[in-house]
Design an enzyme around this catalytic site. Structure first.
Site, short mmCIF file in Angstrom:
data_model
loop_
_atom_site.label_atom_id
_atom_site.label_comp_id
_atom_site.label_asym_id
_atom_site.label_seq_id
_atom_site.Cartn_x
_atom_site.Cartn_y
_atom_site.Cartn_z
N LYS A 5 4.25 8.30 -0.56
CA LYS A 5 3.64 7.26 0.28
C LYS A 5 2.43 6.73 -0.46
O LYS A 5 1.83 7.44 -1.27
CB LYS A 5 3.20 7.86 1.62
CG LYS A 5 3.02 6.84 2.72
CD LYS A 5 4.31 6.53 3.45
CE LYS A 5 4.13 5.39 4.42
NZ LYS A 5 5.34 5.17 5.23
N ASP A 34 5.37 -0.86 4.44
CA ASP A 34 4.96 -0.12 5.65
C ASP A 34 4.01 -1.07 6.38
O ASP A 34 4.12 -2.30 6.22
CB ASP A 34 4.30 1.22 5.28
CG ASP A 34 4.09 2.14 6.48
OD1 ASP A 34 5.07 2.63 7.05
OD2 ASP A 34 2.93 2.37 6.88
#
Ligand code: NDP
Length: 446
Positions: free
Chosen positions: A128, A168
């Protein structure tokens, strides 16, 4: 030694090494609680010290992002990439641009991503990344320059077989296009280094819709388990972004009544259910950076400033906004309002207090690592399409997405079944852990 003592000993070490990293510690504790006795009972896992290894990302890079605003002033932001585990495939996970982003949030998201990706059955590791850049109020040109400056720093650490980021929060198809072009110019190669790309340059059909649609497919599988269907159910959804609006759209198409969408200012409430046109209006507002406080006359919803979606009487709750968005008081309102199913579209949207109240209140909850895995699953399909240079039709991808969500449901149910009920959270943690642990244990000490 009891499970609780094993867990406390383990968490003591993790807390010492990650002081104050609340979200990360919260996520590690949830997984360790369900898997620590499994590791203990499995000689290969215990010897490989799988949990201790997974409680630390493989690496985390932090970099400075320097860019110029429209007034020619130099701006400085922080950027990160957490490469959590590549035990079963290249690191894979989204990029988030948000002023509240911290290393703790990214470490928790990357940790969760590893188990989520394992659950999809695809060869994807977990990662991430993102930046504390706030796109709100920035011009398109500023956001593009920021994306280019961000990729200048990130590019040396990623690659199609190494680490494949996606979008995201605040990183959608448009930003992925700018990030992809910046990578392509630097690396002098056209490869599937990012997913969530536009369809004209290697993106997959249904990627944009995949997380929200997949969430609804998972919810349908939960309902089917009880002999019920989604048509006619009242659903509260939080958020007004990618996941929320696509979940709303799919649920409405399946005959459900979606009574809320929301943002940080408040909640849009439609007691008789939003229409597809209402959802399209919300999406257009979000894309234009406009608020949703003043719905058009044609919309059968009203905006309630400061209200949460969880005060409505509903059968199903789909939190789709952000981590820890749903606290104890909101959870109690959901229980009192008669909700029976909660499937997480966002990652870790419930506080620990809310988790307890929801469980005690008899609401069956699916954790994000299972129910929101549709996005990364289609990203995995995008990677395959990029490698073989052949693209699947929207119908083919949608069929694959549904099948993957149903398979995840079956895997998680198998591990989580206890008597007459399914503990989805435990099932997801155990199923994801076993897959990753088998690979780690097979690879020796490295
Ligand atoms: P978006 O940026 O598209 O939308 C997020 C929305 O949530 C924003 O509109 C924001 O409102 C709203 N929001 C933020 N905090 C709150 C809050 N406390 N209460 C109500 N609304 C709030 O993000 P995504 O839809 O892409 O992501 C949402 C969640 O889903 C995140 O947790 C993400 O990690 C997760 N997820 C996303 C995937 C994807 O494919 N996009 C894949 C898997 C998980 P405002 O406009 O006011 O800021």
């Amino acid at each position: 030694m009891s499970r609780d003592s094993l867990l406390e000993d383990f968490m003591h070490e993790v807390e010492l090494r990650n002081p104050g990293e609340t979200e990360f510690l919260q996520a590690v504790r949830h997984v360790a609680r369900d898997t620590i006795t499994i590791e203990k009972a499995h000689a290969d896992y215990a010897q490989a010290r799988v949990l201790a290894r997974l409680a630390k990302p493989d690496r985390m890079v932090e970099f400075r992002v320097t860019w110029q605003d429209d007034n020619h002033e130099i701006r400085v932001n922080r950027g990160w990439r957490v490469q959590h585990s590549n035990a079963i495939g290249p690191y894979k996970g989204g990029l988030r641009f948000h002023p509240a982003l911290t290393p703790s949030v990214l470490k928790f998201l990357a940790f969760e991503q590893t188990f989520k990706n394992a659950l999809t059955g695809l060869p994807l590791g977990g990662g991430k990344g993102g930046s504390d850049f706030d796109p709100r109020g920035r011009s398109d040109a500023e956001i593009m320059r920021f994306c280019q400056a961000f990729m200048l720093q990130l590019a040396p650490f990623i690659g199609p077989n190494r680490d494949v980021p996606a979008g995201d929060i605040n990183v959608g198809t448009r930003e992925i296009g700018w990030l992809f072009a910046a990578y392509k110019s630097q690396a002098h190669e056209f490869s599937g280094v990012l997913t969530g790309k536009g369809r004209s340059f290697g993106g997959s059909a249904v990627r944009v819709e995949a997380t929200g649609w997949g969430l609804v497919y998972f919810t349908e599988a939960m309902l089917a388990e009880r002999g019920e269907e989604i048509a006619g159910k009242r659903i509260a959804i939080s958020g007004k972004g990618n996941v929320a609006t696509h979940a709303a759209e799919k649920a409405i198409a399946c005959g459900a009544r979606v009574v809320t969408l929301s943002d940080t200012a408040g909640t849009l409430v439609a007691p008789d259910g939003l229409t597809l046109d209402d959802v399209a209006w919300v999406r257009a507002c979000k894309q234009a950076g406009a608020d949703i406080t003043d719905p058009p006359g044609s919309c059968n919803a009203t905006f309630h400033e400061g209200a949460s979606p969880w005060e409505q009487e509903v059968d199903i709750a789909l939190p789709c906004a952000t981590q820890n968005e749903l606290d104890g008081e909101m959870a109690q309102a959901l229980v009192d309002g008669g909700a029976r199913i909660l499937a997480e579209g966002a990652n870790m949207p419930l506080t620990d207090e809310a988790l307890e109240i929801v469980a005690k209140g008899g609401i069956t909850r699916a954790p994000g690592k299972a129910s929101n895995a549709g996005g990364v699953a289609v990203s995995g399909l995008e990677m395959s399409q990029n490698s073989r240079r052949r693209f699947a039709s929207p119908q083919e991808v949608d069929d694959d997405l549904r099948e993957i969500m149903e398979t995840i449901h079956a895997r998680v149910s198998r591990e989580g079944r206890e008597g007459g009920r399914i503990d989805y959270s435990r099932g997801a943690n155990i199923a994801g852990f076993r897959k990753v642990a088998d690979a780690i244990a097979a690879m020796g000490a490295i």
